[in-house]
Design a protein around this motif. Structure first.
Motif, PDB file in Angstrom:
ATOM      1  N   ASN A   3      55.133  52.786  47.463  1.00 27.00           N
ATOM      2  CA  ASN A   3      54.825  51.502  48.089  1.00 27.00           C
ATOM      3  C   ASN A   3      53.589  51.544  48.984  1.00 27.00           C
ATOM      4  O   ASN A   3      53.334  50.630  49.735  1.00 27.00           O
ATOM      5  N   ASN A   4      52.828  52.634  48.925  1.00 30.79           N
ATOM      6  CA  ASN A   4      51.631  52.632  49.769  1.00 30.79           C
ATOM      7  C   ASN A   4      50.345  52.851  48.988  1.00 30.79           C
ATOM      8  O   ASN A   4      49.367  53.352  49.488  1.00 30.79           O
ATOM      9  N   THR A   5      50.377  52.456  47.726  1.00 28.52           N
ATOM     10  CA  THR A   5      49.153  52.655  46.948  1.00 28.52           C
ATOM     11  C   THR A   5      49.011  51.585  45.863  1.00 28.52           C
ATOM     12  O   THR A   5      49.809  50.667  45.771  1.00 28.52           O
ATOM     13  N   PHE A   6      47.974  51.727  45.065  1.00 30.59           N
ATOM     14  CA  PHE A   6      47.748  50.790  43.963  1.00 30.59           C
ATOM     15  C   PHE A   6      48.564  51.216  42.751  1.00 30.59           C
ATOM     16  O   PHE A   6      48.922  52.380  42.610  1.00 30.59           O
ATOM     17  N   LYS A   7      48.825  50.269  41.836  1.00 32.06           N
ATOM     18  CA  LYS A   7      49.612  50.649  40.661  1.00 32.06           C
ATOM     19  C   LYS A   7      48.834  51.651  39.804  1.00 32.06           C
ATOM     20  O   LYS A   7      47.604  51.698  39.856  1.00 32.06           O
ATOM     21  N   PRO A   8      49.547  52.448  39.006  1.00 30.61           N
ATOM     22  CA  PRO A   8      48.889  53.541  38.282  1.00 30.61           C
ATOM     23  C   PRO A   8      47.830  53.070  37.283  1.00 30.61           C
ATOM     24  O   PRO A   8      46.867  53.786  37.025  1.00 30.61           O
ATOM     25  N   ASP A   9      48.000  51.867  36.736  1.00 34.33           N
ATOM     26  CA  ASP A   9      46.997  51.399  35.758  1.00 34.33           C
ATOM     27  C   ASP A   9      45.962  50.463  36.411  1.00 34.33           C
ATOM     28  O   ASP A   9      45.324  49.655  35.731  1.00 34.33           O
ATOM     29  N   PHE A  10      45.795  50.595  37.712  1.00 30.55           N
ATOM     30  CA  PHE A  10      44.813  49.771  38.438  1.00 30.55           C
ATOM     31  C   PHE A  10      43.423  49.983  37.842  1.00 30.55           C
ATOM     32  O   PHE A  10      43.004  51.121  37.599  1.00 30.55           O
ATOM     33  N   LEU A  11      42.723  48.879  37.606  1.00 32.64           N
ATOM     34  CA  LEU A  11      41.440  48.975  36.894  1.00 32.64           C
ATOM     35  C   LEU A  11      40.265  49.162  37.869  1.00 32.64           C
ATOM     36  O   LEU A  11      39.628  48.202  38.299  1.00 32.64           O
ATOM     37  N   HIS A 400      36.050  47.088  52.712  1.00 33.59           N
ATOM     38  CA  HIS A 400      36.639  46.069  51.828  1.00 33.59           C
ATOM     39  C   HIS A 400      37.856  46.626  51.087  1.00 33.59           C
ATOM     40  O   HIS A 400      38.859  45.936  50.923  1.00 33.59           O
ATOM     41  N   ILE A 401      37.765  47.868  50.648  1.00 28.13           N
ATOM     42  CA  ILE A 401      38.914  48.455  49.935  1.00 28.13           C
ATOM     43  C   ILE A 401      40.108  48.589  50.894  1.00 28.13           C
ATOM     44  O   ILE A 401      41.258  48.357  50.495  1.00 28.13           O
ATOM     45  N   VAL A 408      47.499  44.296  49.071  1.00 26.62           N
ATOM     46  CA  VAL A 408      48.402  44.736  48.002  1.00 26.62           C
ATOM     47  C   VAL A 408      49.685  45.325  48.591  1.00 26.62           C
ATOM     48  O   VAL A 408      50.798  44.933  48.216  1.00 26.62           O
ATOM     49  N   VAL A 409      49.522  46.234  49.544  1.00 25.04           N
ATOM     50  CA  VAL A 409      50.681  46.975  50.058  1.00 25.04           C
ATOM     51  C   VAL A 409      51.492  46.135  51.039  1.00 25.04           C
ATOM     52  O   VAL A 409      52.706  46.009  50.912  1.00 25.04           O
ATOM     53  N   ASP A 410      50.819  45.530  52.012  1.00 21.11           N
ATOM     54  CA  ASP A 410      51.555  44.808  53.061  1.00 21.11           C
ATOM     55  C   ASP A 410      51.875  43.370  52.683  1.00 21.11           C
ATOM     56  O   ASP A 410      52.866  42.810  53.145  1.00 21.11           O
ATOM     57  N   ASP A 411      50.999  42.757  51.848  1.00 24.48           N
ATOM     58  CA  ASP A 411      51.187  41.336  51.557  1.00 24.48           C
ATOM     59  C   ASP A 411      51.720  41.092  50.145  1.00 24.48           C
ATOM     60  O   ASP A 411      52.003  39.948  49.782  1.00 24.48           O
ATOM     61  N   GLY A 412      51.812  42.151  49.343  1.00 21.91           N
ATOM     62  CA  GLY A 412      52.404  42.012  48.010  1.00 21.91           C
ATOM     63  C   GLY A 412      51.570  41.264  46.989  1.00 21.91           C
ATOM     64  O   GLY A 412      52.094  40.742  46.000  1.00 21.91           O
ATOM     65  N   VAL A 413      50.265  41.227  47.188  1.00 23.60           N
ATOM     66  CA  VAL A 413      49.390  40.535  46.230  1.00 23.60           C
ATOM     67  C   VAL A 413      49.374  41.296  44.902  1.00 23.60           C
ATOM     68  O   VAL A 413      49.339  42.527  44.880  1.00 23.60           O
ATOM     69  N   ASP A 414      49.399  40.560  43.803  1.00 23.35           N
ATOM     70  CA  ASP A 414      49.348  41.148  42.460  1.00 23.35           C
ATOM     71  C   ASP A 414      47.881  41.293  42.046  1.00 23.35           C
ATOM     72  O   ASP A 414      47.243  40.324  41.627  1.00 23.35           O
ATOM     73  N   LEU A 415      47.353  42.516  42.197  1.00 17.69           N
ATOM     74  CA  LEU A 415      45.925  42.744  41.964  1.00 17.69           C
ATOM     75  C   LEU A 415      45.721  43.662  40.762  1.00 17.69           C
ATOM     76  O   LEU A 415      46.295  44.746  40.698  1.00 17.69           O
ATOM     77  N   TRP A 463      31.093  59.404  46.224  1.00 17.39           N
ATOM     78  CA  TRP A 463      32.175  58.850  47.063  1.00 17.39           C
ATOM     79  C   TRP A 463      33.136  58.015  46.202  1.00 17.39           C
ATOM     80  O   TRP A 463      34.351  58.180  46.256  1.00 17.39           O
ATOM     81  N   TYR A 464      32.577  57.122  45.372  1.00 22.53           N
ATOM     82  CA  TYR A 464      33.431  56.228  44.577  1.00 22.53           C
ATOM     83  C   TYR A 464      34.222  57.013  43.534  1.00 22.53           C
ATOM     84  O   TYR A 464      35.368  56.682  43.231  1.00 22.53           O
ATOM     85  N   LYS A 465      33.627  58.086  43.020  1.00 22.24           N
ATOM     86  CA  LYS A 465      34.331  58.963  42.073  1.00 22.24           C
ATOM     87  C   LYS A 465      35.628  59.502  42.712  1.00 22.24           C
ATOM     88  O   LYS A 465      36.691  59.514  42.092  1.00 22.24           O
ATOM     89  N   LYS A 466      35.513  59.895  43.969  1.00 23.81           N
ATOM     90  CA  LYS A 466      36.688  60.398  44.707  1.00 23.81           C
ATOM     91  C   LYS A 466      37.719  59.287  44.926  1.00 23.81           C
ATOM     92  O   LYS A 466      38.928  59.512  44.830  1.00 23.81           O
ATOM     93  N   VAL A 467      37.216  58.105  45.240  1.00 25.66           N
ATOM     94  CA  VAL A 467      38.119  56.964  45.454  1.00 25.66           C
ATOM     95  C   VAL A 467      38.934  56.716  44.177  1.00 25.66           C
ATOM     96  O   VAL A 467      40.152  56.564  44.221  1.00 25.66           O
ATOM     97  N   ILE A 468      38.266  56.724  43.049  1.00 25.99           N
ATOM     98  CA  ILE A 468      38.953  56.450  41.781  1.00 25.99           C
ATOM     99  C   ILE A 468      39.943  57.579  41.460  1.00 25.99           C
ATOM    100  O   ILE A 468      41.098  57.316  41.106  1.00 25.99           O
ATOM    101  N   GLU A 469      39.469  58.802  41.605  1.00 28.31           N
ATOM    102  CA  GLU A 469      40.322  59.965  41.319  1.00 28.31           C
ATOM    103  C   GLU A 469      41.625  59.913  42.113  1.00 28.31           C
ATOM    104  O   GLU A 469      42.691  60.279  41.625  1.00 28.31           O
ATOM    105  N   SER A 470      41.527  59.465  43.361  1.00 27.71           N
ATOM    106  CA  SER A 470      42.711  59.451  44.238  1.00 27.71           C
ATOM    107  C   SER A 470      43.427  58.107  44.164  1.00 27.71           C
ATOM    108  O   SER A 470      44.309  57.832  44.977  1.00 27.71           O
ATOM    109  N   ASN A 471      43.063  57.255  43.225  1.00 28.00           N
ATOM    110  CA  ASN A 471      43.605  55.900  43.105  1.00 28.00           C
ATOM    111  C   ASN A 471      43.583  55.158  44.446  1.00 28.00           C
ATOM    112  O   ASN A 471      44.540  54.490  44.831  1.00 28.00           O
ATOM    113  N   GLY A 472      42.481  55.326  45.148  1.00 28.26           N
ATOM    114  CA  GLY A 472      42.274  54.560  46.379  1.00 28.26           C
ATOM    115  C   GLY A 472      42.876  55.178  47.629  1.00 28.26           C
ATOM    116  O   GLY A 472      42.818  54.565  48.698  1.00 28.26           O
TER     117      GLY A 472
END
Ligand code: P53
Length: 476
Positions: A3-11, A400-401, A408-415, A463-472
Motif C-alpha cells: 500500500n505504499n507504492t505504485f502498481k507493478p504494471d505502472f507505465l 511532482h512524483i 495514489v497512496v493516500d488518496d486512492g487515485v487510479d493512475l 536518475w530517472y532510470k533508478k526511479v523506474i527500476e525502483s518503481n518510484g
C-alpha cells in the motif's frame, strides 16, 4: 501490491509528438501539416503562422531532431532507461498527405510499423495520439480546418486506418492532444494548433471555437466507437491540458469565477466522459443565441461512445481574479501567484497542483487517469566532456512524483502511468525553440537546426532510470 507504492504494471516512460521530433517533413510522401507553417519564436516573441513557406523564415518542425532517421538509436536509449511506455503521435499528413484522399499513403504507414515494432522489441508499450497539433495543411486551406463538419469524416477515416493497421501493436490511444487548449480562444496559436483555424476579421472567436470543438468532440467519440469495434481491448482516452485555476482570494466572486474558469477549460472532458454538455454551457449557447450546428444525431454519438481513460498534461497552475465578467478570458484574468516560482518562460511551478489535479479529476469523472506529459522546460548546458548537470530538472520531477505518489497512496487515485514530456529534447510547441529543453537525453542542435545531432545522457537520465527500476521508491 503493497500500500505504499505504485502498481507493478505502472507505465513509466516518456512522451513526444511527431511534428516536434521527426523532421523529414517531405519524406516518403508526407504532406505539409499545420506545424510546417510555424516559424521560430521565443519566450518574448510568438511564433508566426505563415500562409506559405517563406524563404527568409526558419521553420523548426521541418527538421525536428531527425527522429525519422534516428528512431532506432533513440528508442534504444529509452529502453536502457527502463521505459515501460513511450508516447508519440502519428503525423496525420504522413498517412493522408492532404487529409481528404480515399486511400492512405503506404510509405507513411510503414514508418510507424517500424517505430512500434522497435518499441515492442524492448517490451515498451506504444501510447499513441491520433492528432497532436499536426493536421494536414490542405484541410486548413480548402476546408477551413475544424470549422467544417466534413472534417469529422476525414478524421474518422484516418482513425479507422490507424486502428486497423496498428491495433495489434498499440493498445493505448488518445484522440486529440490537449483538445481544451483552444478554450483560450483569443490565442491565435492555440486555436490554430488545435483546430487549424485562422481567424478572419469579424469572426466571433468564442462561437467559432465552440463550433470547431463540437465537431472534434463528435469525431473523437466516433473514433472511440470505431476503435472499439475493431478491437474491444483497445484503451482509447481523452487528452486534456490540466492547469488548476485557483481563486485569487476567498472573496466569493473570486471563488465562483475560478470554478467557472475551470469548467470552461475542462468541459471538453465532461463531454468526452459523460457524453453530454454541462448545464452552464448549454445555457451559454442558448443565451447568446449562437446558431451552432449541433444535431440530435451528434448528441447521440457523444452519449454512446465515451472515453476509457483521461490522459492529461500537467505543467503549471494559474491564479484567477474576478473583475466584472464571469466568462473567463485567459489573457485578461490571470494574476501571479506569490506562493509559487516560475520557470524561464513564466510557467508557474506547482507540484501540489498535480495532486490537486489528480483528485479533482477522480472526483469529477471516476475514470483511470494517465499523466502523459509533465516536465520542466529549461536552458541546459552541455559541458566539454558531454555531460548535462540538470539538477533543476531532477528537482522538478522528484517534487511532482512525490505529490503523485501521495495522490495514489493516500488518496486512492487510479493512475495508469507517468510519461514526462520531451523525454528526448525536441522542438517546443509554443516557441519553436530547441533551447527550451525537457529531455533526459540531450540533442546537440540549436534553434536553427545547427549541430551534430548527437545524443548525450543528462544526469536526469541516470536518475530517472533508478526511479523506474525502483518503481518510484527511490527518488534520491
Ligand atoms: P512547450 C501550452 C500550455 C501547456 C501545454 O510545451 C502546452 C501548451 C502549448 O504549447 O503544450 C503541451 O513545448 C503540448 C506539447 C508541448 C508541451 O506541452 O511549449 O502537448 O506539444 O510541447 C510543452 O514548452
Amino acid at each position: 501490491m503493497t500500500n505504499n507504492t505504485f502498481k507493478p504494471d505502472f507505465l513509466w516512460g516518456g512522451a513526444v509528438a511527431a511534428h516536434q521530433l521527426e523532421g523529414a517533413y517531405r519524406e516518403d510522401g508526407k504532406g505539409l501539416s499545420i506545424a510546417d507553417f510555424l516559424t521560430l519564436g521565443n519566450a518574448n516573441k510568438p511564433r508566426r503562422l505563415t500562409d506559405t513557406i517563406e524563404d527568409e523564415e526558419y521553420y523548426p518542425n521541418h527538421h525536428g531532431i531527425d527522429f525519422y532517421h534516428y528512431y532506432k538509436e533513440d528508442i534504444k536509449l529509452m529502453a536502457e532507461m527502463g521505459f515501460k511506455a513511450f508516447r508519440t503521435s502519428i503525423a496525420w499528413s504522413r498517412i493522408f498527405p492532404n487529409g481528404d484522399e480515399d486511400q492512405p499513403n503506404e510509405a507513411g504507414l510503414a514508418f510507424y510499423d517500424k517505430v512500434f515494432n522497435e518499441c515492442r522489441k524492448y517490451n515498451i508499450e506504444s501510447v499513441v495520439t491520433l492528432s497532436h497539433f499536426e493536421m494536414p495543411y490542405h484541410l486548413v486551406k480548402e476546408y477551413g480546418g475544424w470549422s467544417n463538419r466534413k472534417l469529422i469524416d476525414f478524421f474518422s477515416r484516418y482513425a479507422r486506418v490507424c486502428f486497423e493497421r496498428y491495433h495489434n501493436k498499440v493498445k493505448y490511444w488518445m484522440t486529440f492532444n490537449e483538445i481544451n487548449n483552444q478554450a483560450n480562444y483569443e490565442n491565435e496559436l492555440s486555436v490554430y494548433e488545435n483546430s487549424g483555424i485562422k481567424y478572419q476579421t469579424g469572426d466571433n472567436k468564442e462561437q467559432k471555437m465552440y463550433q470547431a470543438a463540437h465537431y472534434e468532440l463528435v469525431a473523437s467519440a466516433q473514433a472511440v466507437q470505431i476503435g472499439h469495434a475493431i478491437d474491444p481491448s483497445l484503451k482509447i482516452g481523452a487528452m486534456l491540458a490540466f492547469c488548476p485555476i485557483y481563486p485569487n482570494s476567498p472573496k466569493p466572486e473570486d471563488v465562483l469565477f475560478a470554478n467557472r474558469a475551470m469548467d470552461s477549460r475542462l468541459y471538453f472532458g465532461d463531454v468526452q466522459v459523460n457524453g453530454t454538455y454541462p448545464n452552464w454551457l448549454q445555457a451559454r449557447f442558448r443565451n447568446n443565441n449562437w446558431d451552432l450546428d449541433i444535431t440530435s444525431n451528434d448528441l447521440e454519438i457523444l452519449q454512446k461512445d465515451t472515453v476509457d481513460y483521461i490522459g492529461f498534461s500537467y505543467y503549471m497552475s494559474f491564479d484567477a481574479k474576478y473583475s466584472d465578467h464571469l466568462d473567463y478570458r485567459e489573457n485578461e484574468d490571470l494574476v501571479a501567484n506569490p506562493y509559487v516560482k516560475v520557470n524561464d518562460w513564466g510557467w508557474q511551478i506547482d507540484p501540489v497542483g498535480l495532486r490537486y489535479a489528480l483528485n479533482w479529476m477522480t472526483t469529477r469523472w471516476h475514470k483511470p487517469l494517465f499523466i502523459v506529459e509533465n516536465g520542466l522546460g529549461a536552458y541546459d548546458k552541455l559541458t566539454d566532456d558531454h555531460k548535462v548537470h540538470d539538477t533543476y530538472r531532477i528537482a522538478y520531477l522528484r517534487n511532482h512524483i512525490e505529490e503523485m505518489k501521495k495522490a495514489v497512496v493516500d488518496d486512492g487515485v487510479d493512475l495508469m502511468g507517468y510519461l514526462p514530456w520531451g523525454c528526448i529534447d525536441l522542438v517546443s510547441a509554443s516557441t519553436g525553440e530547441m533551447k527550451k529543453r525537457y529531455g533526459f537525453i540531450y540533442v546537440d542542435e540549436d534553434d536553427y537546426g545547427h549541430g551534430s545531432l548527437k545524443r548525450y545522457k543528462k544526469d536526469s537520465y541516470y536518475w530517472y532510470k533508478k526511479v523506474i527500476e525502483s518503481n518510484g521508491s527511490d527518488l534520491s
